[in-house]
Design a protein around this motif. Structure first.
Motif, short mmCIF file in Angstrom:
data_model
loop_
_atom_site.label_atom_id
_atom_site.label_comp_id
_atom_site.label_asym_id
_atom_site.label_seq_id
_atom_site.Cartn_x
_atom_site.Cartn_y
_atom_site.Cartn_z
N LEU A 9 67.58 40.47 32.55
CA LEU A 9 68.19 39.70 33.64
C LEU A 9 68.91 40.60 34.64
N TRP A 10 69.33 41.76 34.18
CA TRP A 10 70.07 42.68 35.04
C TRP A 10 69.26 43.08 36.27
N TYR A 11 67.93 43.04 36.14
CA TYR A 11 67.06 43.53 37.21
C TYR A 11 66.51 42.40 38.10
N LEU A 12 66.93 41.17 37.86
CA LEU A 12 66.51 40.06 38.69
C LEU A 12 67.47 39.88 39.86
N TYR A 13 66.94 39.46 41.00
CA TYR A 13 67.76 39.29 42.19
C TYR A 13 67.92 37.81 42.50
N LYS A 27 57.92 34.57 38.64
CA LYS A 27 56.71 34.93 37.88
C LYS A 27 57.06 35.88 36.74
N ALA A 28 57.92 36.86 37.01
CA ALA A 28 58.34 37.80 35.96
C ALA A 28 59.12 37.07 34.88
N LEU A 29 59.96 36.12 35.29
CA LEU A 29 60.76 35.36 34.33
C LEU A 29 59.88 34.49 33.45
#
Length: 213
Positions: A9-13, A27-29
């Motif tokens: 989650l740290w890399y999601l914006y 899509k990544a999630l």
């Protein structure tokens, strides 16, 4: 509550205006959700959910169980991707200090989550239970209840809750505005000091040269 550094989650914006993920992040999630769904049921049970939140946050066991029960409002013992996505947005809004903005933008979803008994009403107890998740400020809640002549026993319907989210968001923006003005004053003051020091140094050099003559 914090999202652990270096977790997925740290890399999601999270968009700071609408408090939503981009299509690429969604899509990544979704791919991440399928990895967690070891039983291939397109859902996460309480055990999988517990290990997920234990890995990505510093929430306590009791808090994780509370969050699961809150999302599993149908009491089926599992949550789907829609609830999972909503949770991730809540976590990221908390991580980025956007809780008030999130509650304002998604007031209907937040109201539904806080309305744990399905009564279309939420009271101070509901706020206190999930304060750790939405970072609901006690002073805002007290000021809101007092300003609208509400007692601690009075429970809010959705329209009143929507007004509360507007109130809390306005308070946040006012605080941010004051903080920005404070920082600008500090920068201006430091610049003035720097200019004063420079001018004093120039005068000293000029005076020393004059005396040396």
């Amino acid at each position: 509550m914090k999202v652990k550094e270096a977790s997925f989650l740290w890399y999601l914006y999270l968009d700071k205006i609408y408090c939503l993920l981009s299509a690429r992040n969604v899509k990544a999630l979704l791919e991440y959700f399928h990895l967690l769904d070891v039983h291939h049921q397109n859902t996460l049970n309480d055990v999988l959910f517990y290990h997920f939140l234990s890995y990505v946050t510093n929430l306590k066991s009791r808090q994780i169980r509370m969050v699961f029960d809150m999302l599993d409002y149908n009491a089926v013992g599992e949550i789907g991707f829609e609830e999972f996505y909503l949770l991730v947005c809540i976590l990221l809004s908390h991580q980025n200090n956007l809780e008030e903005q999130f509650m304002y933008c998604h007031s209907r979803h937040v109201f539904r989550l806080l309305d744990i008994n399905g009564e279309q009403r939420i009271g101070p107890t509901n706020f206190r239970m999930y304060r750790f998740l939405f970072n609901i400020r006690k002073e805002h809640l007290k000021e809101f209840f007092y300003g609208f002549g509400l007692t601690d026993e009075r429970r809010l319907n959705y329209k009143e809750f929507k007004i509360y989210t507007i109130f809390a968001n306005d308070k946040l923006k006012e605080k941010q505005r004051r903080e920005t003005e404070k920082q600008e004053r500090r920068k201006k003051f430091k610049s003035q000091i720097k200019n004063t020091v420079y001018q004093v140094a120039v005068i000293r050099r000029f005076w020393n040269k004059k005396i040396g003559r």
